[in-house]
Design a protein around this motif. Structure first.
Motif, PDB file in Angstrom:
ATOM      1  N   ASP A  53       0.866  -1.172   0.000  1.00 55.15           N
ATOM      2  CA  ASP A  53       0.000   0.000   0.000  1.00 55.15           C
ATOM      3  C   ASP A  53       0.906   1.226   0.000  1.00 55.15           C
ATOM      4  O   ASP A  53       1.572   1.514   0.996  1.00 55.15           O
ATOM      5  N   PRO A  54       0.975   1.962  -1.130  1.00 56.40           N
ATOM      6  CA  PRO A  54       1.959   3.047  -1.226  1.00 56.40           C
ATOM      7  C   PRO A  54       1.668   4.225  -0.316  1.00 56.40           C
ATOM      8  O   PRO A  54       2.591   4.990  -0.009  1.00 56.40           O
ATOM      9  N   GLY A  55       0.436   4.383   0.140  1.00 54.32           N
ATOM     10  CA  GLY A  55       0.098   5.536   0.962  1.00 54.32           C
ATOM     11  C   GLY A  55       0.149   6.827   0.162  1.00 54.32           C
ATOM     12  O   GLY A  55       0.505   6.859  -1.015  1.00 54.32           O
ATOM     13  N   ALA A  56      -0.181   7.925   0.826  1.00 51.68           N
ATOM     14  CA  ALA A  56      -0.197   9.218   0.148  1.00 51.68           C
ATOM     15  C   ALA A  56       1.215   9.770  -0.040  1.00 51.68           C
ATOM     16  O   ALA A  56       1.456  10.571  -0.943  1.00 51.68           O
ATOM     17  N   ALA A  57       2.158   9.358   0.806  1.00 50.77           N
ATOM     18  CA  ALA A  57       3.546   9.799   0.706  1.00 50.77           C
ATOM     19  C   ALA A  57       4.455   8.591   0.892  1.00 50.77           C
ATOM     20  O   ALA A  57       4.044   7.571   1.450  1.00 50.77           O
ATOM     21  N   MET A  58       5.708   8.726   0.449  1.00 48.78           N
ATOM     22  CA  MET A  58       6.629   7.586   0.468  1.00 48.78           C
ATOM     23  C   MET A  58       6.727   6.951   1.860  1.00 48.78           C
ATOM     24  O   MET A  58       6.708   5.731   2.004  1.00 48.78           O
ATOM     25  N   TRP A  59       6.836   7.806   2.896  1.00 50.25           N
ATOM     26  CA  TRP A  59       7.026   7.278   4.241  1.00 50.25           C
ATOM     27  C   TRP A  59       5.763   6.646   4.828  1.00 50.25           C
ATOM     28  O   TRP A  59       5.818   6.073   5.908  1.00 50.25           O
ATOM     29  N   GLU A  60       4.644   6.750   4.110  1.00 50.25           N
ATOM     30  CA  GLU A  60       3.409   6.108   4.571  1.00 50.25           C
ATOM     31  C   GLU A  60       3.205   4.737   3.930  1.00 50.25           C
ATOM     32  O   GLU A  60       2.217   4.056   4.213  1.00 50.25           O
TER      33      GLU A  60
END
Length: 275
Positions: A53-60
């Motif tokens: 799940d890539p999330g909204a930002a890389m760290w997510e």
């Protein structure tokens, strides 16, 4: 690596003529890559329906957000090894030696896990070790991981303040410690320092003392203490492993502490296992 490249081609239908192409594909398709890596490395557990799940930002970004596994189950899984082959071969500098077969290691790890469970340790609780490199240290880690407890350690040559600075931040329920160790031809008794450490860690509910110098260490001055043998005999053998999320914590390690109090560094079971 080339066998993996060919399996990726066969599974996905993507042409990957060389290792560079495999690398480019792995960064472009992280979900596919880690899905196939899970299979290729033989991880025991349930991947779940979502690989990445890539999330909204890389760290997510989260890998295998719905997966479940147990770190100790994977380390102790047979994978075709005969039960009576050695799993651990131990040698100490004074010439003493021992070994544990796979079946013995599984049994002792299960008994350690049962001992933890019998005293109320649950997933997420911390089990700390102030130990040298010896089989009992590995058994304690595997026992903790079996029930989802988080393992943290320092070597037995750390002083009282170095141990308390680290373990004091993570509030362990159980401390596993040795009565002493050998190094460079010298004997280093540790029960005096152990008493100070225990008194400085109010979270502790039990101290398990592993013989390093004496088979019957004198524990009268050590609060909450039992011998390693007594601890293993306290619980019934635990059957099965508690499967937990991919990102359940497995270890707490520490920075050096050279620029202030050591920083706690949490490592997750799935990531450590794949590496």
């Amino acid at each position: 690596m080339d066998s993996f490249r060919r399996r990726v081609e066969a599974t996905t239908g993507v042409s990957l003529p060389n290792t560079r192409a495999l690398h480019v594909w792995s960064t472009a398709e992280p979900g596919w890559f880690w899905d196939l890596t899970w299979d290729d490395t033989g991880i025991v557990g349930d991947k779940g329906p979502v690989r990445f799940d890539p999330g909204a930002a890389m760290w997510e970004g989260r890998f295998f957000p719905e997966a479940s596994l147990n770190f100790a189950e994977n380390l102790l899984h047979g994978r075709g090894r005969p039960d009576h082959e050695p799993a651990i071969i131990y040698r100490r500098e004074d010439g003493s030696a021992s070994s544990l077969s796979w079946v013995e290691l599984r049994s002792q790890a299960a008994r350690f896990a049962a001992g933890l469970q019998a005293m109320g340790v649950v997933a997420g609780d911390r089990v700390a070790a102030w130990m040298p490199n010896m089989p009992e240290t590995i058994i304690a880690m595997l026992g903790a991981a079996t029930i989802g407890a988080v393992f943290t350690s320092t070597s037995a040559d750390f002083g009282v303040s170095g141990v308390v600075d680290r373990f004091g931040q993570v509030a362990p329920k159980v401390l596993v410690a040795t009565d002493g160790y050998l190094y460079g031809g010298s004997v280093f008794p540790r029960l005096g320092q152990l008493r100070q450490i225990v008194e400085a860690l109010p979270s502790l509910e039990m101290v398990v003392v592993v013989p390093g110098l004496s088979q019957n260490p004198e524990l009268d001055g050590i609060p909450l203490s039992v011998t390693y043998a007594e601890f293993l005999s306290a619980g019934v053998t635990l059957e099965g492993f508690q499967r937990l999320p991919f990102d359940h914590p497995i270890y707490i390690l520490y920075s050096s502490g050279t620029t202030g109090q050591p920083k706690c560094i949490v490592h997750r079971a799935g990531g450590v296992l794949i590496k």
